[in-house]
Design a protein around this motif. Sequence first.
Motif, PDB file in Angstrom:
ATOM      1  N   TRP A   1      -7.761   0.510  -3.111  1.00  0.00           N
ATOM      2  CA  TRP A   1      -7.835   0.021  -1.737  1.00  0.00           C
ATOM      3  C   TRP A   1      -6.882  -1.144  -1.565  1.00  0.00           C
ATOM      4  N   SER A   2      -6.566  -1.443  -0.307  1.00  0.00           N
ATOM      5  CA  SER A   2      -5.714  -2.574   0.022  1.00  0.00           C
ATOM      6  C   SER A   2      -6.555  -3.693   0.603  1.00  0.00           C
TER       7      SER A   2
ATOM      8  N   SER B   1      -6.440  -6.520  -2.879  1.00  0.00           N
ATOM      9  CA  SER B   1      -6.153  -5.133  -3.227  1.00  0.00           C
ATOM     10  C   SER B   1      -6.689  -4.818  -4.614  1.00  0.00           C
TER      11      SER B   1
ATOM     12  N   ASP C   1      -9.110  -3.549   3.833  1.00  0.00           N
ATOM     13  CA  ASP C   1      -9.739  -2.252   4.064  1.00  0.00           C
ATOM     14  C   ASP C   1     -11.261  -2.402   4.156  1.00  0.00           C
ATOM     15  N   GLU C   2     -11.893  -1.665   5.095  1.00  0.00           N
ATOM     16  CA  GLU C   2     -13.352  -1.626   5.123  1.00  0.00           C
ATOM     17  C   GLU C   2     -13.815  -0.598   4.101  1.00  0.00           C
TER      18      GLU C   2
ATOM     19  N   ARG D   1     -15.416  -5.692   3.621  1.00  0.00           N
ATOM     20  CA  ARG D   1     -13.961  -5.522   3.566  1.00  0.00           C
ATOM     21  C   ARG D   1     -13.412  -6.097   2.270  1.00  0.00           C
TER      22      ARG D   1
END
Length: 379
Positions: free
Chosen positions: A135-136, A43, A139-140, A39
């Motif tokens: 991505w944030s 970000s 996030d996975e 994960r």
Amino acid sequence: MNMPWKLARQTAREATKPLDAVELPLPAALGLALASGVRALASQPTCDTSAMDGYAVAGPGPWTVVGRVAAGDPVPGVVLRAGEAFGVATGAPVPIGSEAVVPVEVCSVAGERLMPGGAHRGNPGKHIRRRGEDWSAGDELVPAGTRVSPAVLGLAAAAGHDTLLAHRRPRVAVIVTGDELLHTGPPRPGRVRDAIGPMLPGLLTGADLLGTTHLRDDPSALTDALTFDAADVLVTCGATSVGRADHLRRVLADLQAEVLVSGVACRPGHPMLLAVLPDGRCVVGLPGNPFAAYAAVLTLLQPLLDTLGGHTARPPVTAWLPDVGAHRTDTRLVPVTRSGGLAAPVGHDRPGSLWGAALADVLAVVPPGHRGGEVELLG
């Protein structure tokens, strides 16, 4: 009765569960399977950044240059207003209020006056990577069960990780049996060179080989070898059939092992077996013929090791294979070369010879009754 080939493969994959997970520095996790998904810890990008060397601008040009920022600098403490520009490097944070980045090669600067050129007139959003665009945080990015590749290591580092949780490698011990085997020099009448022992280490993908033991056809010695408890998997070579010198089944019965696979309906390799000892260690019995042993590795051993290592089952690779003379009831494993979506048999596929396997790219899984069409490829 011999088990169907597909069921034997499924049984091997479901015979056990993944080994324990360990927290490892990134380089040490290469090749292992993730025990938990990766994960994002932050970000990406962490703020609005420039995708080009040039000028962050607000509003239509021309603009007045009010400052500069380089990659690695903090976010500028200014807010761009319409008609203003800020010099930026690729990867540098852009000021609040930036609407676009104009590349340096398509504009001209006179003093603090920036003039756009060509079609680059500060189109909204152009050449700015917005915060969280990739991505944030949370996030996975990669799911559990994924094999850790160099790209996964780089991604994990970019997402903020110094370590990864991965399943350890299975530990394998090999036991080669046979009074007829030679380990050096050329074969001679009544004696053959051991071809399986030298072949096996390269087939133990994702596992650690603890060592290879060579035994005569002696049931007591085989019993002692199977008590080696440092291994997760014990691989025996030979002694899997029902002849007078084939002791493995009797030894496993004496050790109260649960035999999950006792023969597979495939050619070569039908005497292969899979058992679980009372303490949970697995035994994979390979036939004594080299090509039959190779077929047994791909049928039982590799899916078992994949499960122990925590690897997710991969979709089968297929190719079109012409009629190669399928067996009426058994699956055939045929050495083939592959070109695009087509497979061609190479021949030389007798159970006692690795000649065909050495010439081949992969083995084709030819089901009973096959007369041409798509088949699964192994190897």
